[in-house]
Structures are given as C-alpha cells and as structure tokens.
Design an enzyme around this catalytic site. Structure first.
Site, PDB file in Angstrom:
ATOM      1  N   ASP A  65       0.853  -1.185   0.000  1.00 13.79           N
ATOM      2  CA  ASP A  65       0.000   0.000   0.000  1.00 13.79           C
ATOM      3  C   ASP A  65       0.895   1.244   0.000  1.00 13.79           C
ATOM      4  O   ASP A  65       1.712   1.425   0.903  1.00 13.79           O
ATOM      5  CB  ASP A  65      -0.882  -0.064   1.251  1.00 13.79           C
ATOM      6  CG  ASP A  65      -1.902   1.036   1.339  1.00 13.79           C
ATOM      7  OD1 ASP A  65      -1.578   2.167   0.969  1.00 13.79           O
ATOM      8  OD2 ASP A  65      -3.014   0.766   1.812  1.00 13.79           O
ATOM      9  N   ILE A  66       0.738   2.090  -1.010  1.00 15.99           N
ATOM     10  CA  ILE A  66       1.581   3.284  -1.114  1.00 15.99           C
ATOM     11  C   ILE A  66       1.326   4.226   0.053  1.00 15.99           C
ATOM     12  O   ILE A  66       2.265   4.779   0.649  1.00 15.99           O
ATOM     13  CB  ILE A  66       1.324   3.989  -2.458  1.00 15.99           C
ATOM     14  CG1 ILE A  66       1.655   3.046  -3.619  1.00 15.99           C
ATOM     15  CG2 ILE A  66       2.156   5.268  -2.571  1.00 15.99           C
ATOM     16  CD1 ILE A  66       1.200   3.552  -4.981  1.00 15.99           C
ATOM     17  N   ASP A  67       0.077   4.425   0.403  1.00  9.94           N
ATOM     18  CA  ASP A  67      -0.286   5.301   1.518  1.00  9.94           C
ATOM     19  C   ASP A  67       0.255   4.749   2.834  1.00  9.94           C
ATOM     20  O   ASP A  67       0.821   5.478   3.654  1.00  9.94           O
ATOM     21  CB  ASP A  67      -1.809   5.428   1.573  1.00  9.94           C
ATOM     22  CG  ASP A  67      -2.276   6.603   2.397  1.00  9.94           C
ATOM     23  OD1 ASP A  67      -1.491   7.530   2.629  1.00  9.94           O
ATOM     24  OD2 ASP A  67      -3.450   6.608   2.814  1.00  9.94           O
ATOM     25  N   ASP A  68       0.099   3.446   3.044  1.00 11.33           N
ATOM     26  CA  ASP A  68       0.649   2.815   4.242  1.00 11.33           C
ATOM     27  C   ASP A  68       2.159   3.008   4.328  1.00 11.33           C
ATOM     28  O   ASP A  68       2.706   3.257   5.409  1.00 11.33           O
ATOM     29  CB  ASP A  68       0.367   1.313   4.207  1.00 11.33           C
ATOM     30  CG  ASP A  68      -0.801   0.925   5.087  1.00 11.33           C
ATOM     31  OD1 ASP A  68      -0.583   0.200   6.054  1.00 11.33           O
ATOM     32  OD2 ASP A  68      -1.912   1.361   4.788  1.00 11.33           O
ATOM     33  N   ARG A 121      -0.023  12.869   1.948  1.00  9.01           N
ATOM     34  CA  ARG A 121       0.733  12.152   2.981  1.00  9.01           C
ATOM     35  C   ARG A 121       2.174  11.922   2.516  1.00  9.01           C
ATOM     36  O   ARG A 121       3.118  12.012   3.294  1.00  9.01           O
ATOM     37  CB  ARG A 121       0.073  10.819   3.332  1.00  9.01           C
ATOM     38  CG  ARG A 121       0.672  10.214   4.610  1.00  9.01           C
ATOM     39  CD  ARG A 121       0.157   8.816   4.893  1.00  9.01           C
ATOM     40  NE  ARG A 121      -1.275   8.724   4.901  1.00  9.01           N
ATOM     41  CZ  ARG A 121      -2.049   9.045   5.934  1.00  9.01           C
ATOM     42  NH1 ARG A 121      -1.496   9.493   7.049  1.00  9.01           N
ATOM     43  NH2 ARG A 121      -3.357   8.919   5.862  1.00  9.01           N
TER      44      ARG A 121
END
Length: 737
Positions: free
Chosen positions: A451-454, A526
């Site tokens: 997950d890029i956001d994670d 983010r």
C-alpha cells in the site's frame, strides 16, 4: 533558510526551489538500527523508559493568561489517552482494532458455508445475533451507521438469516421484506449480489454480465487487460472469471433448483426474474457512450454463449488457477481482503481442487482469522489493519509526548520494520518492473499488494520515533519505491501505477465505480509530508544525494498536482476517509513543508484553511456526512466526530496560530468528548464511520480512528502552544488567519 528540526512536531516549510541547499553538508555512516537506544532524540528525555512521559513536558514555557485551564486539560487528556493506547497494545508490539464495514461480508461468508455444506450451527446463533443487531428501524441494512438502507445489503442479510433458520415470519424479517419490496425488490440488487444469488437459483445467470475467462490472457500492453483494473478489483475478477464460466448451482435449505423460490417473497414479480442489470441501450447511448459500447459487447458475448466453447477456454482457466495459486500467501490469505478469499477458494474447488487440500485448508483458517466476536455476536471483517493501526498509534504516542526511546515504541517500530516487502511478489511489477521493492502492506499478510499510503505512513512513524532512521536502508527502500510509483500527473494512487482508465467503470459488472486506482489528493499529501520531513532532516542527517534529488523532484510534481486538484471552494477531495475535511487536512499538512517564500502554496493553504473554518460546527467540532460522496452539498457538513475534528485541527495547526479561536474551540470539543473511560485510560466514542473503501458504496469504521487522530491533534496543539511550531510558522512567513 533555517530548517532546524523540532523532533516533537513538524516545524518548518521548505521551498521547493531551495531544496538543493540541503544536499549533504556532511556524510554519515548509513545506519539501519531503527529505535536504537543510543540515539538520543530529546535533550531532556527521561531515563525511565518504562514510564509514560507525562504530556505536561510540553508546558515548559508559561502559557498566556487565560490559557492554563485548556492546556492543563489537554495535558491530562493526553495522559489518559496514552494509558488507553498502551493498554491496547499487543505483547509483540503492534495494535490492531476491529475494522467495521457492513453486513454483506458476513452474509457472503454464510452463503459460502452453505455452498460447501459447512456446519451452519457452528456459531450460527452468534452470526444471527450480529446480523439482527445491525438492522435499521425501517427494516433495512445500510452500508454505514446513520446511512440510508441499501437493497443489496438488506437482501444479502435476509438470505443469510433464512439460511441460518430465521423464519420469514419473524418481525425483523417482515420489516426487511417490506423495505426491499418498497425499493423495487430484488430486481434492484447490484451485480455482485446477483452473482451470489444466481448460484442458488434465486435469479437467472442470464442477468449477470458476461465475464469471459480469456480476459486473463490479455497482455499488459493491450488496451483492456486484467492489470488495468485496480488491485482490489483484480483480486475479485480473476476468481469470478472461473465462477462465471461454471455458473454453479448450490442447494439451499429448501433444496436444489435452478428456479429456487426460497426468496420469491422479495420479488415484485416472481414470475419474471430476468430483469437486466444495465440500463436500456438508448439511455446508455445518451448518457454513457463507453457504457453503450460495453453493453453491446456484452450482448454479443451472450449470443456467443460467453465464449464457453472457445478453443482457448481450457488454457485460460488453467492460467486463472495458476494466477490464484501464485498469489496465495503462505499463511493462506489472498490480497488481504475477505471477498477474494471466499471467491478464490470457490473457484479452485470448481476447478477440481478438494476442500481437504492443504492450501485450501490454510485459506479456510485465514478466513477465520478475520472473524471478530463480542457481546453483539460474530462477524467477518472485510480486512484487518495491523500495520496501519500500529504506525498511526506510534505517531500519536510520539505527538502526545511519550519518550521516543521507550521500549514499547521501539518494539512497535521493530514489529513494523519486519513487515517490509522486499520479495519478488507484486502485481505493481507489471508496469514498473525495474524499481526496487520496499513497500508495506496494510494487513498481516499481503505481499502482492503493498500500500503506497501505508508505506508513507510507516516512513513518517519511523522518522517521528527516531529522526536518524532517515539514514536507514528501510526508509531509503520505502521512499525509493514510493518515488517509482508516482503517476505522470504528479500524484499517487493507493496501490498501482497509472491505474487511471476511468472509462473502465462503464463495464457492465462495475456498478460500484471502483475499477480504478487513480491519483488522489489525500495519498499524495501524505507522501508530501513524508518527503518534506526527509528534506528537512537532510540538514542534520545523511541522505544519499540521488535519493534526495528524487524526493525533491517528486515533491515538485506532487505540489503541481495538488494545485491543479484543489476544489474551487478551497477544499480537497478525500478518497480514503470522509471526505473533504480529510482531504483538506492532508493537503494543508503536506504542503506546509514547502510553503516558505512560495506565495502560490500559501494561497492554496489560505483558501483551504478558510474552508475548514467555514464548516466548523457550533459545538466546536467538525463532521462530514458520507453522503458528500454522492451529493456535494454535504461537503464539510455533518455531526461532529472525534476523528474528523482531529483532522480539521491538524490541518489548521499546520497553517494557523494555536491561539486561533477555531483551533481553541476544536480542542475544547475534543476535551469535552473524551468520555470513553476504560480503567485509568480514556478514549473518544465514535459510532459513525469515517473511513472509506469505495466512495458511495463501501465505508469503513476504523475503531482506532477515534483515538490516535485526536491524540495527534491534541499533542500538536500543545507543541504549538509551547512556541516551537508558532515560531517556525511565523519565521516562514505563512501569516495567521
């Protein structure tokens, strides 16, 4: 350009055009010892690492007259919240709360057990209790609390309850039936519900869009192929290619029948169940030209028998089976989400694999790990969020003033670090085969879909706990991977690169408009926050020049993306949490690292902050109804929630003075709403969902959102009042609203 980092808070703002001044004043040995106790991060750190550092450490400077009560209350609230958080921690160093969604996941699990003759008496009453507890007063089941009833969710819950033995004459079942019929009956059910029901003879397979198995054979370079749809859609579609080839028929408690009358009471006309799921061609031609083309193709495929006798069908089925097996985790999971796990097992059994096969058994065990049971009953979670919950809790504890050398924080960092994905797996390699692996997944086991956001959230947690981890290989690999996944428009999606062919949402089986994973402002922001933090730290710590140049250039493109995607009213769309409040908060925080001397960025910030202030509720909090995803008039409007209030506060604190009236009222609201007392700890109650799976169709209630986001907001408020953040923002010329 003075960029002295405050390790307790995001402190400065780096001009994009000035970042080359930060390149490597001195070289240091590259360390990978995240959480090393020898790295003293605070000059005044206490030596007792097992104690909770009281948050009044932030109150070194005498507060302004009249502020003492608010500040002391904030300090006490953070102390109680810290105790609550530490009491929730698993012994190995991670956190993972229930991930709430809607009843369809549990209902589909009950259907799955029915298909294979698994014991429904096992936990049947617990499942029944949960399903009935979620019903609305009008008889419906909704996709989120305080949301309008949904025909498909209600129909799936109704079927599951009948399978479990609940009589159709039960009062709650009568109310459900009345709701479904009042909404138009089962003819109004979504495509996925039809696929599930067709397998029991409850509706006709002929009303389900054609899914030719040969889809798996299309190469990545072709105009339509399996890798052009989002990772979550891909994980659903491949097993469905097999299921729709076989068109299986399973028995219900009343027997096996291709025209089963088990749910006839839910049809307005039980004699006519062949109601098409797509609008008429004339309507599509007028409103959706792509939809028209796909509908015509679907009719052609139907006339050709779905290509079931095409010479390549056997080969295509074998390719699907191999694709599924290749993506099973050693622990038995697939894709980290529940529906594909159920579908993959069913597809494999249809292809001749025994339920007793060791790999199938591991899959069944993995499904059970997604179960959650309490006094309300038993349900199946759509996914699990251990990495996400852990890194956000780490950030919250650091913001709240906990000693960053505390063994519990170091244990959490070690637990997370061990989950970096460095192997050869990953569908992202189809379009980005040459970039270095280094992402993190959301779940315990999901090596194929980091997950890029994670991954950006992990980087931020590592840097918050130990700024010198910016030199580590772990952070370098993670940020290198993130850079490689940037889209051409300058933004990032959730899992894939350039997954932005939105016309695919016009495919007949895409009735939830979620087949793509394009760039979004919240994920992009983010990453800007993570990259901005690293650029700041490069003044004191060593970052390889090539990596520093890459994140600087990536940040330039990301800022341009955000500028182009700001709404006319100043807000930003939030894809993964509700909605404009979240997106606007994320943009304000991410952009704040790059605003010094940049009037364009400052103008974006000003309009975004004004938008947040405009929608503050009378009680001092913020809230946004999930209906804003379908009706823009709901943007920024809704009852106050702890998580959304915290997001708004963090956004405003990135731009405004902490003495701003809107901020002080927001802080007061959080303090007065911290009413969930557990032992010596305390948290915030939050019933409404503020997380998002598919906007407009699938929402998520993260049970820790109510906790770690308010902790972050209150901690950053105290830091700002202490003077560090105020000083830095003032020095960088943001100005106050």
């Amino acid at each position: 350009m003075d960029l002295l980092l405050d390790n307790q808070a995001k402190s400065g703002h780096v001009s994009v055009v000035e970042t080359d001044l930060l390149l490597n004043e001195k070289a240091k040995t590259n360390h990978d010892s995240i959480g090393d106790t020898d790295l003293l991060l605070h000059e005044k750190a206490k030596m007792n690492h097992d104690s909770i550092v009281e948050t009044n450490l932030f109150l070194d400077e005498k507060p302004k007259p009249g502020d003492e009560s608010l500040l002391s209350r904030t300090s006490r609230a953070l102390s109680s919240a810290t105790r609550f958080a530490l009491d929730e921690m698993h012994s190995d160093g991670h956190w993972c709360a229930e991930l709430c969604s809607n009843v369809t996941v549990t209902a589909e699990h009950i259907m799955f057990r029915q298909k294979f003759g698994l014991d429904q008496d096992l936990d049947g009453k617990a499942y029944e209790s949960y399903l009935l507890s979620e019903q609305n007063s009008d008889g419906s089941w909704a996709i989120a609390p305080e949301y309008a009833g949904d025909v498909s969710a209600t129909a799936e819950a109704y079927l599951a309850l009948k399978i479990l033995g609940v009589s159709r004459d039960n009062a709650q079942m009568r109310r459900a039936r009345d709701f479904i019929l009042g909404a138009g009956g089962l003819a109004k059910a979504r495509v996925f519900t039809r696929i599930f029901f067709a397998q029991f003879g409850l509706c006709s397979w002929d009303t389900v869009p054609q899914l030719p198995t040969e889809f798996i054979l299309m190469p990545g370079s072709s105009p339509i192929n399996i890798y052009l749809v989002s990772s979550w859609a891909r994980a659903h579609v491949v097993p469905l290619l097999i299921i729709c080839h076989h068109r299986p028929l399973y028995a219900l408690p009343n027997g096996l029948s291709a025209q089963n009358d088990f749910l006839d009471e839910l049809w307005t006309d039980p004699a006519d169940k062949k109601v098409p799921c797509s609008p008429p061609l004339a309507e599509l031609w007028k409103n959706d030209r792509f939809g028209f083309v796909f509908a015509v193709l679907d009719k052609m495929l139907y006339a050709l028998g779905g290509l079931r006798y095409f010479p390549l069908r056997g080969y295509a089925r074998r390719k699907c089976v191999k694709w599924i097996w290749d993506r099973q985790e050693d622990a038995g999971d697939w894709a980290g989400i529940m529906p594909p796990m159920l579908l993959n097992i069913q597809a494999l059994v249809l292809e001749g694999v025994s339920l007793g096969d060791m790999r199938i058994q591991r899959g069944l065990q993995a499904i059970e790990r997604f179960a959650w049971q309490d006094e309300r009953g038993k349900r199946i979670q759509a996914s699990v969020s251990p990495v996400w919950d852990t890194v956000l809790m780490v950030r919250a504890l650091c913001d709240a003033g906990m000693d960053t050398r505390d063994e519990r924080l170091r244990r959490a960092i070690r637990w997370t670090k061990a989950r970096q994905i460095l192997g050869p797996e990953g569908d992202w390699r189809i379009f980005k085969p040459n970039i270095v692996a280094g992402g993190f997944a959301f779940e315990y086991y999901n090596s194929w879909y980091p997950d890029i956001d994670d991954t950006a959230a992990v980087v931020l947690a590592f840097l918050k706990q130990n700024p010198q981890s910016v030199e580590s290989d772990t952070v370098a690999r993670a940020t290198t991977w993130i850079c490689g996944m940037q889209n051409r428009d300058g933004g990032w999606g959730g899992f894939d690169h350039e997954n932005n062919k939105l016309w695919l949402n016009s495919l007949p089986f895409s009735d939830m408009e979620s087949l793509c994973d394009p760039s979004t402002p919240d994920v992009t922001s983010r990453i800007l926050e993570a990259f901005g933090t690293m650029i700041q730290l490069s003044r004191q710590e060593y970052i390889a020049p090539d990596l520093l140049n890459r994140i600087t250039a990536a940040s330039e493109r990301a800022i341009a993306y955000l500028r182009r995607n700001q709404e006319s009213d100043g807000s930003f769309f939030g894809r993964w949490a509700s909605n404009y409040i979240f997106g606007t908060c994320m943009a304000l925080v991410g952009l704040s690292y790059f605003s010094k001397g940049n009037s364009m960025i400052q103008g974006i910030q000003q309009s975004a902050a004004l938008w947040l202030k405009r929608f503050q509720n009378a009680d001092g909090g913020w809230g946004e109804d999930l209906r804003s995803y379908k009706d823009p008039t709901w943007a920024g409007r809704g009852p106050s929630t702890p998580s959304q209030t915290a997001w708004a506060l963090m956004g405003l604190l990135a731009y405004c003075s902490p003495s701003d009236d809107a901020i002080e009222r927001g802080v007061a609201h959080l303090l007065s709403s911290q009413t969930d007392i557990v032992g010596e700890g305390a948290s915030w109650p939050e019933r409404l969902y503020t997380g998002v799976g598919f906007p407009g169709y699938f929402y998520i209630g993260y049970r820790y959102y109510r906790h770690y986001f308010p902790m972050m907001a209150l901690g950053r408020y105290l830091q700002a009042v202490q003077g560090d953040s105020c000083k830095n923002i003032g020095e960088k010329g943001n100005g106050w609203l």
